[in-house]
Design a protein around this motif. Structure first.
Motif, PDB file in Angstrom:
ATOM      1  N   ALA A 138      82.928 -58.503  83.822  1.00 42.06           N
ATOM      2  CA  ALA A 138      81.610 -58.556  83.182  1.00 42.06           C
ATOM      3  C   ALA A 138      80.571 -57.787  83.987  1.00 42.06           C
ATOM      4  CB  ALA A 138      81.180 -60.015  83.010  1.00 42.06           C
TER       5      ALA A 138
ATOM      6  N   TYR B  80      91.310 -72.100  83.579  1.00 43.23           N
ATOM      7  CA  TYR B  80      90.505 -71.066  84.226  1.00 43.23           C
ATOM      8  C   TYR B  80      91.288 -70.292  85.283  1.00 43.23           C
ATOM      9  CZ  TYR B  80      86.406 -73.158  82.047  1.00 43.23           C
ATOM     10  OH  TYR B  80      85.488 -73.630  81.137  1.00 43.23           O
TER      11      TYR B  80
ATOM     12  N   LEU C 128      79.472 -65.263  80.269  1.00 47.19           N
ATOM     13  CA  LEU C 128      80.019 -64.263  81.184  1.00 47.19           C
ATOM     14  C   LEU C 128      79.250 -62.947  81.084  1.00 47.19           C
ATOM     15  CD1 LEU C 128      83.922 -64.591  81.091  1.00 47.19           C
ATOM     16  CD2 LEU C 128      82.398 -64.986  83.032  1.00 47.19           C
ATOM     17  N   ARG C 129      78.895 -62.550  79.874  1.00 49.47           N
ATOM     18  CA  ARG C 129      78.147 -61.296  79.701  1.00 49.47           C
ATOM     19  C   ARG C 129      76.808 -61.354  80.409  1.00 49.47           C
ATOM     20  NH1 ARG C 129      78.775 -60.050  73.253  1.00 49.47           N
ATOM     21  NH2 ARG C 129      81.057 -60.181  73.150  1.00 49.47           N
TER      22      ARG C 129
ATOM     23  N   ASP D 254      78.454 -70.687  74.570  1.00 52.22           N
ATOM     24  CA  ASP D 254      79.703 -69.938  74.471  1.00 52.22           C
ATOM     25  C   ASP D 254      80.036 -69.281  75.818  1.00 52.22           C
ATOM     26  OD1 ASP D 254      81.097 -67.110  73.877  1.00 52.22           O
ATOM     27  OD2 ASP D 254      81.686 -68.536  72.316  1.00 52.22           O
ATOM     28  N   TYR D 255      81.266 -69.514  76.319  1.00 52.30           N
ATOM     29  CA  TYR D 255      81.631 -69.035  77.654  1.00 52.30           C
ATOM     30  C   TYR D 255      81.649 -67.510  77.724  1.00 52.30           C
ATOM     31  CZ  TYR D 255      84.122 -68.625  82.105  1.00 52.30           C
ATOM     32  OH  TYR D 255      84.472 -68.301  83.387  1.00 52.30           O
ATOM     33  N   GLN D 256      82.101 -66.841  76.669  1.00 54.18           N
ATOM     34  CA  GLN D 256      82.139 -65.380  76.692  1.00 54.18           C
ATOM     35  C   GLN D 256      80.729 -64.790  76.744  1.00 54.18           C
ATOM     36  OE1 GLN D 256      84.904 -63.637  77.213  1.00 54.18           O
ATOM     37  NE2 GLN D 256      85.890 -65.640  77.303  1.00 54.18           N
ATOM     38  N   PHE D 257      79.803 -65.375  75.982  1.00 49.90           N
ATOM     39  CA  PHE D 257      78.409 -64.923  76.051  1.00 49.90           C
ATOM     40  C   PHE D 257      77.834 -65.186  77.437  1.00 49.90           C
ATOM     41  CE2 PHE D 257      77.826 -65.535  71.198  1.00 49.90           C
ATOM     42  CZ  PHE D 257      78.286 -64.245  70.989  1.00 49.90           C
TER      43      PHE D 257
ATOM     44  N   THR E 261      87.735 -62.077  85.044  1.00 49.95           N
ATOM     45  CA  THR E 261      86.804 -61.951  83.918  1.00 49.95           C
ATOM     46  C   THR E 261      85.359 -61.792  84.362  1.00 49.95           C
ATOM     47  OG1 THR E 261      86.776 -64.369  83.753  1.00 49.95           O
ATOM     48  CG2 THR E 261      88.277 -63.194  82.284  1.00 49.95           C
TER      49      THR E 261
ATOM     50  N   SER F 126      79.627 -71.976  84.525  1.00 52.59           N
ATOM     51  CA  SER F 126      80.077 -73.123  83.722  1.00 52.59           C
ATOM     52  C   SER F 126      80.268 -74.344  84.604  1.00 52.59           C
ATOM     53  CB  SER F 126      81.352 -72.835  82.926  1.00 52.59           C
ATOM     54  OG  SER F 126      82.514 -73.009  83.698  1.00 52.59           O
TER      55      SER F 126
END
Length: 334
Positions: free
Chosen positions: A126, A220, A95-96, A90-93, A122, A286
């Protein structure tokens, strides 16, 4: 004026939180101290968290791939690489986790009096989100680029820099201008406006900077998300040979900033000054961004790369294939 009941309540909740979280007392010990039931203490500790008196931070175990880090440093001549091993899909995870890695890199660079440059996006959000509150006396946070268009102001604007400055107890400088304007002459006038010129001079003195590496791919594109460009304008950048951007400077697959109108219409620190910052921490991950990351490394913008293992492998593959192609071209020419 006496202390209000509400203030007394807040003081009590804070004291309970100190006993429990900092001094390690259990709830039964605290209940005995204040002559309350254990269940009441449990509720009061929950109230302390709800009131914002307690901030819980989980330090996720960040495992890195030392071999990929070594290869990136060796092949691109950069000082540091931090590669997240076994990155989440997952891209959001992702990034975190990259933000946490980037925050650790930034913390290791801080000292009293430091000037910290900051872009937005983004990945930078993060990093700032993962930074703990840690006052750095005499420090300054300065934005390297103009303000947001129509995107999320917390991610794309001055609020992000102000948030980091709050965490560091730092002074804060920002450019009183949008990032991208319609006319080249207007952009030049804004860069030379006295307050902005002074801010850009401060930015050029940054000892460390935290930036993202933007991709020209529409999904992106920070310029598209922030409302600075339409989809057709982003497609035109792709057609012009743009593969990515750093601090809104659009570059090609060799990492060279292109002589195109878009670059002349930006209000940001110039590319040469960015390259002279002693430590530029670039956070980007990514596989989809691998081409932009590889080009940014080739262009000499980055001193410390924070990325993930899949992206790192793709970056190295692109770089090695390019080297083989160039070597073949030289042989053919002879």
């Amino acid at each position: 004026m006496g202390v209000s009941v509400e203030d007394e309540r807040s003081d009590l909740l804070a004291q309970l939180a100190i006993w429990y979280y900092e001094e390690g007392l259990n709830q039964a010990d605290i209940a005995e101290r204040i002559n309350k039931s254990r269940s009441m203490v449990s509720r009061m500790l929950e109230q302390a968290r709800d009131a914002g008196l307690v901030e819980v931070r989980v330090r996720y175990p960040l495992r890195t791939d030392e071999e990929l880090e070594r290869q990136l440093c060796q092949e691109f001549g950069i000082a540091e690489a931090h590669v997240l091993a076994k990155p989440p899909e997952d891209y959001q995870f992702l990034l975190r986790r990259l933000g946490e890695l980037g925050a650790r890199c930034l913390q290791a660079s801080l000292h009293p009096g430091i000037i910290v440059g900051l872009s937005w996006g983004t990945a930078v959000h993060a990093v700032v989100s993962a930074m703990p509150a840690m006052p750095v006396p005499g420090s300054t946070v300065v934005l390297l680029m103009g303000a947001v268009g129509y995107g999320d102001p917390m991610i794309d604007g001055t609020e992000l820099g102000r948030w980091l400055a709050q965490k560091l107890g730092a002074s804060f400088r920002f450019l009183s201008a949008p990032l991208l304007v319609k006319d080249e002459a207007v952009a030049e006038a804004l860069r030379n406006e006295p307050i902005n010129k002074e801010t850009l001079a401060v930015a050029a003195q940054a000892e460390v900077a935290v930036i993202g590496i933007g991709s020209a791919e529409p999904r992106y594109s920070s310029l598209l998300r922030a409302g600075y460009m339409s989809r057709s304008e982003v497609d035109a950048l792709l057609a012009a040979g743009v593969v990515g951007d750093i601090v809104a400077h659009q570059f090609d697959d060799e990492g060279q900033v292109l002589d195109i109108p878009t670059n002349r219409r930006t209000v940001s620190l110039d590319a040469a000054s960015i390259r002279r910052i002693p430590k530029v921490i670039a956070v980007s991950g990514s596989v989809a961004k691998a081409r932009a990351i590889e080009a940014a490394l080739r262009g000499g913008f980055v001193g410390c790369l924070v990325t993930d293992a899949r992206a790192a492998q793709a970056v190295l593959q692109i770089h090695r294939q390019r080297s083989i192609s160039q070597a073949g071209g030289r042989v053919a020419a002879t």
